[in-house]
Design an enzyme around this catalytic site. Structure first.
Site, PDB file in Angstrom:
ATOM      1  N   ASP A 210      33.769  39.199  43.818  1.00  0.00           N
ATOM      2  CA  ASP A 210      35.155  39.380  43.385  1.00  0.00           C
ATOM      3  C   ASP A 210      35.208  39.184  41.874  1.00  0.00           C
ATOM      4  O   ASP A 210      34.274  38.653  41.269  1.00  0.00           O
ATOM      5  CB  ASP A 210      36.056  38.340  44.083  1.00  0.00           C
ATOM      6  CG  ASP A 210      37.500  38.467  43.645  1.00  0.00           C
ATOM      7  OD1 ASP A 210      38.030  39.597  43.662  1.00  0.00           O
ATOM      8  OD2 ASP A 210      38.110  37.450  43.251  1.00  0.00           O
ATOM      9  N   SER A 211      36.333  39.567  41.291  1.00  0.00           N
ATOM     10  CA  SER A 211      36.523  39.368  39.857  1.00  0.00           C
ATOM     11  C   SER A 211      36.610  37.878  39.508  1.00  0.00           C
ATOM     12  O   SER A 211      36.429  37.509  38.358  1.00  0.00           O
ATOM     13  CB  SER A 211      37.808  40.061  39.421  1.00  0.00           C
ATOM     14  OG  SER A 211      38.896  39.603  40.202  1.00  0.00           O
TER      15      SER A 211
ATOM     16  N   CYS B 208      37.079  42.181  46.130  1.00  0.00           N
ATOM     17  CA  CYS B 208      38.117  42.500  45.148  1.00  0.00           C
ATOM     18  C   CYS B 208      38.730  43.868  45.455  1.00  0.00           C
ATOM     19  O   CYS B 208      38.020  44.871  45.550  1.00  0.00           O
ATOM     20  CB  CYS B 208      37.473  42.511  43.770  1.00  0.00           C
ATOM     21  SG  CYS B 208      38.590  42.930  42.446  1.00  0.00           S
TER      22      CYS B 208
ATOM     23  N   GLU C  42      47.246  31.202  41.210  1.00  0.00           N
ATOM     24  CA  GLU C  42      46.245  30.307  40.604  1.00  0.00           C
ATOM     25  C   GLU C  42      46.890  29.018  40.104  1.00  0.00           C
ATOM     26  O   GLU C  42      46.238  27.989  39.997  1.00  0.00           O
ATOM     27  CB  GLU C  42      45.489  31.049  39.504  1.00  0.00           C
ATOM     28  CG  GLU C  42      44.647  32.144  40.131  1.00  0.00           C
ATOM     29  CD  GLU C  42      43.576  32.746  39.259  1.00  0.00           C
ATOM     30  OE1 GLU C  42      43.415  32.312  38.112  1.00  0.00           O
ATOM     31  OE2 GLU C  42      42.889  33.658  39.762  1.00  0.00           O
TER      32      GLU C  42
ATOM     33  N   CYS D 143      45.637  42.725  47.371  1.00  0.00           N
ATOM     34  CA  CYS D 143      45.009  41.934  46.299  1.00  0.00           C
ATOM     35  C   CYS D 143      44.537  40.629  46.923  1.00  0.00           C
ATOM     36  O   CYS D 143      45.216  40.072  47.795  1.00  0.00           O
ATOM     37  CB  CYS D 143      46.033  41.664  45.196  1.00  0.00           C
ATOM     38  SG  CYS D 143      45.457  40.529  43.931  1.00  0.00           S
TER      39      CYS D 143
ATOM     40  N   HIS E 259      44.607  37.668  46.077  1.00  0.00           N
ATOM     41  CA  HIS E 259      45.442  36.463  45.964  1.00  0.00           C
ATOM     42  C   HIS E 259      46.667  36.463  46.879  1.00  0.00           C
ATOM     43  O   HIS E 259      47.235  35.415  47.149  1.00  0.00           O
ATOM     44  CB  HIS E 259      45.933  36.313  44.524  1.00  0.00           C
ATOM     45  CG  HIS E 259      44.872  35.943  43.546  1.00  0.00           C
ATOM     46  ND1 HIS E 259      43.738  36.701  43.367  1.00  0.00           N
ATOM     47  CD2 HIS E 259      44.773  34.899  42.680  1.00  0.00           C
ATOM     48  CE1 HIS E 259      42.995  36.131  42.433  1.00  0.00           C
ATOM     49  NE2 HIS E 259      43.596  35.041  42.000  1.00  0.00           N
TER      50      HIS E 259
HETATM   51  N1  DGL Z   1      40.604  40.194  42.725  1.00  0.00           N
HETATM   52  C1  DGL Z   1      41.601  41.085  42.163  1.00  0.00           C
HETATM   53  C2  DGL Z   1      42.031  42.084  43.251  1.00  0.00           C
HETATM   54  O1  DGL Z   1      41.935  41.827  44.442  1.00  0.00           O
HETATM   55  C3  DGL Z   1      42.797  40.335  41.613  1.00  0.00           C
HETATM   56  C4  DGL Z   1      42.513  39.573  40.344  1.00  0.00           C
HETATM   57  C5  DGL Z   1      42.136  40.468  39.184  1.00  0.00           C
HETATM   58  O2  DGL Z   1      43.003  41.174  38.637  1.00  0.00           O
HETATM   59  O3  DGL Z   1      40.963  40.492  38.853  1.00  0.00           O
HETATM   60  O4  DGL Z   1      42.471  43.156  42.924  1.00  0.00           O
END
Ligand code: DGL
Length: 271
Positions: free
Chosen positions: A15-16, A78, A157, A189, A191
């Site tokens: 993931d990012s 992600c 977060e 997403c 989150h």
């Molecule tokens: N992990 C990213 C997503 O699911 C969200 C956070 C980011 O913008 O990197 O798109």
């Protein structure tokens, strides 16, 4: 037993940043016997505002790191990387690679009754149109409405799952989508599953929330079962977490996403 048995090898997840831990949580639930090597690109997060070209480059680098850990498959947790890099990764690497878009889209297309689906995601995911295209491919009678919700990531977060400001932001973002009378909303997403309470409240409980993290975990199970790659050795196994920025912040916030602590966190330095 296969010729080249790699069933004991770990599942690679990336993931990012730390949002992908929502996918790890679901994998832990559905595949408790599996070992995971997780890569969180905490030095380069967020991906949600970046170009496809950059996200492809980052994702490619991460898959190479995961391959060094002998992963048997890769899960792109992600949503942004799944939207923009998955097709390229599948062409370039010779192992099963799953993203979160298709499982989420499939579930939403299966559960909608009035054929009106909403998608909330990062700006880059919405711009890619990947969720919408996949859904319409599955059923051309479905109408899709998309809404970027960039402020949700920092709110999660910050731990503001139930904060008045989060309700205000959600009310603002979801105003138009609510008017469309959707009956299904994809949480596109990593989150957003942590905001289920707020989203239920704002959208009304008649709107079904589709959690892509849950759906991808079920698909991982299906793929591993079909390919006879499920880990057979029973007993505890330690996940490994790799991050590209310092591990302390990741360790601190991981609790929120996983509902438990993370032990082994290692730093990866890009060269
Ligand atoms: N992990 C990213 C997503 O699911 C969200 C956070 C980011 O913008 O990197 O798109």
């Amino acid at each position: 037993m296969q010729m080249n048995d790699c069933s004991e090898d770990p599942i690679g997840v990336f993931d990012s940043g730390l949002g992908g831990l929502t996918v790890v949580k679901e994998l832990n639930h559905h595949l408790p016997n599996e070992r995971i090597v997780y890569f969180g690109d905490t030095a380069r997060v967020p991906y949600g505002t970046k170009s496809g070209e950059t996200i492809i480059r980052y994702s490619r680098e991460i898959v190479r790191v995961l391959l060094k850990h002998k992963v048997k498959m890769v899960v792109v947790a992600c949503n942004t990387a799944s939207s923009l890099a998955l097709d390229v990764l599948k062409k370039e690497f010779d192992l099963p690679i799953l993203g979160v878009i298709e499982p989420g889209a499939r579930k939403a297309a299966a559960v909608t009754r009035n054929n009106k689906i909403g998608i909330i995601a990062t700006s880059s995911t919405v711009k890619s149109g990947k969720y919408a295209r996949k859904i319409v491919q599955l059923n051309k009678n479905i109408v899709v409405f998309s809404q970027p919700c960039p402020l949700f990531v920092p709110l999660v977060e910050e731990g503001w799952f139930d904060h008045a400001i989060t309700y205000q932001v959600a009310g603002h973002y979801l105003r138009d989508i609510k008017k469309k009378k959707i009956d299904t909303l994809i949480l596109g997403c990593t989150h957003y599953p942590l905001l289920k309470g707020v989203l239920h409240n704002v959208m009304g409980t008649q709107v079904q929330l589709v959690d892509s993290a849950q759906e991808v975990a079920l698909q991982v199970k299906e793929v591993l079962t079909k390919r006879r790659l499920l880990r057979t050795r029973l007993g505890p196994c330690q996940h490994l977490y790799i991050v590209s920025d310092e591990p302390q912040q990741f360790k601190r916030l991981a609790m929120r996403f996983l509902g438990g602590g993370v032990k082994h966190v290692r730093r990866h330095i890009y060269v």
